[in-house]
Design a protein around this motif. Structure first.
Motif: not given
Lengths: 203, 287
Positions: B258-287
């Motif tokens: 089941a998705k979280n109440a804040r989630q849109l896609f299974h396996g992808l979190e809010p805040g992630w940037l999906i790059n379809l061209v380079d097939k990468t996911i850019v995540k925010l760095k948590t320091t």
């Protein structure tokens, strides 16, 4: 990388199925936001499970649970208008069971049902309920079970007698009627007596 | 199909016994020939179907709805209270259970993965128009008797009978809310990912929908999971089927995903940037 992650990734490598959901990677890795169900319902059992059938009611009444494997359910075509659908689809539901051997009905209610439904049982002792209320087989099955439950519960309802107030009212009415009757009787008697010659009167 | 075979056999039988086809015993199909008789001579002529005098014969008809001067009925009422706010009401385009079963049987939808709006729109056969007040799909009860698939499906509305039909086959159904922005993303995920915007978080439902989505009877995504488990048994008893033990199912993981109440896609979190061209996911760095 922590041990949990390692363990799950090794699991992933060895399974030949591919899942896209994060649930596979375990609860530790799934996304947790401010609205996670764990936070909204901290004491609840979050994983889906099949609860066991409810225990028998303490007051010996029917708790509503009917074990489906003890019922004999057959389907047939319904009657009435409806064109091709009613002619070809089995929407009528027949639910049968042996009333005397139905352990899921409490003993007392079962005996009462055997009395009440004595003329409705067939030769082998089976009681049946049929339903062709709707166009859908499943809704008809729900209707049949609803009828069955209503029937069983109707036997358990103890009829509530008249209230104290009603009884008091009835008693007062009865007494008033008696008083009036006797008064009338006395009056008539007096009239009859007045018509006679007086007896033993000292002039 | 039996009735078609019977009628073709009947036709062939007739052909064997009837006389040879000739010009003299042919006739066109009924209603295939229109009578092109012009309005002349005794029956078509004289008044030509226009009657006597009046606006009818003079072909000067009043417009439809005209009431010879007084305010016509269709102009008397400037508004009716019953349709107030109809343009703002949430709409849920229906998917019947029959449609869903056909989609699964014809491999248009993968039943071994959780099904949500994105899956349904990606099949190419269903589309959602969030701009037209469509807030998702509702699963209707047409074809629920013959529904046989075991699926994990997430829709925006489902009736009790539909929920029972899905659970009877060992599946899992949930109702979840998506706000309009999330719907635009889900209706065409590929197009949206091309924009290069990080995935936003899903918003909570509005007040009038909150009650629906927090109720276990509707299998709401914000409802208590324990209540949902209990209501599964209640529904099984109501609709008369043995509740399949979902814990013993091989696909338990997939079915309970089941998705979280804040989630849109299974396996992808809010805040992630999906790059379809380079097939990468850019995540925010948590320091």
């Amino acid at each position: 990388m922590n041990k949990v992650t390692c363990a799950f990734i090794s699991v992933l490598r060895h399974t030949n199925k591919s899942y896209s959901s994060a649930a596979l990677l375990g609860r530790q890795l799934s996304y947790k936001s401010d609205l996670s169900l764990e936070k909204i319902y901290p004491n609840a059992r979050l994983q889906l499970y099949t609860p066991p059938p409810p225990a028998a009611s303490s007051d010996g009444k029917f708790n509503g649970y009917i074990p489906m494997d003890k019922l004999d359910i057959t389907y047939s075509r319904s009657s009435g208008p409806g064109g091709q659908h009613v002619n070809t689809v089995n929407t009528k539901v027949d639910v049968r069971f042996k009333l005397a051997e139905a352990q899921w009905i409490p003993e007392k209610t079962r005996q009462k049902l055997l009395q009440v439904l004595a003329n409705k049982l067939n030769k082998e002792g089976y009681f049946f309920i049929k339903s062709d209320l709707t166009r859908s087989q499943q809704l008809n099955l729900a209707d049949a079970l609803e009828k069955l439950r209503t029937l069983i519960r109707a036997q358990e309802v103890e009829p509530v007698g008249p209230s104290e107030q009603t009884l008091e009212k009835l008693r007062r009415r009865h007494e008033q009627a008696a008083r009036q009757r006797l008064q009338l009787k006395r009056e008539r008697g007096q009239i009859k007596a007045d018509r006679q010659t007086p007896s033993g009167v000292d002039f | 199909m039996a009735h078609l075979r019977e009628s073709s056999e009947k036709a062939l039988k007739l052909l064997r016994t009837l006389p040879r086809v000739q010009i003299g015993n042919l006739r066109p199909n009924p209603n295939s020939k229109q009578n092109d008789k012009r309005g002349r001579a005794q029956h078509g002529g004289d008044k030509h179907g226009a009657g006597n005098k009046g606006s009818g014969q003079r072909q000067n008809f009043m417009r439809l709805g005209y009431e010879t001067g007084n305010q016509p009925f269709y102009l008397r009422f400037p508004y009716e209270p019953y349709y107030k706010g109809h343009h703002m009401r949430r709409q849920y385009p229906p998917i019947s259970m029959l449609q869903l079963q056909v989609l699964i049987d014809t491999d248009r939808i993968d039943a071994s993965q959780p099904i949500d709006i994105a899956t349904l729109c990606n099949s190419g056969l269903l589309s959602l128009k969030p701009a037209e007040m469509q807030y998702g799909f509702q699963l209707t009860d047409d074809g629920l008797d013959n529904f046989k698939a075991k699926i994990n499906i997430e829709v925006q509305h489902a009736s009790e009978a539909v929920i029972a039909a899905v659970e009877r086959n060992g599946g899992v159904i949930r109702t979840a809310y998506y706000d309009p922005r999330s719907l635009h993303i889900l209706a065409n995920p590929k197009k949206w990912f091309a924009k290069g915007i990080p995935i936003p978080q899903r918003m909570l439902p509005p007040q009038d929908a909150a009650e629906y989505y927090t109720d276990a009877k509707n299998r709401g995504y914000l409802a208590n999971p324990e209540e949902i488990s209990k209501d599964r048994l209640v529904l099984a008893q109501k609709y008369g089927y043995v509740l399949p033990r979902i814990e013993d199912d091989a696909d338990y993981e997939m079915l309970t995903a089941a998705k979280n109440a804040r989630q849109l896609f299974h396996g992808l979190e809010p805040g992630w940037l999906i790059n379809l061209v380079d097939k990468t996911i850019v995540k925010l760095k948590t320091t």
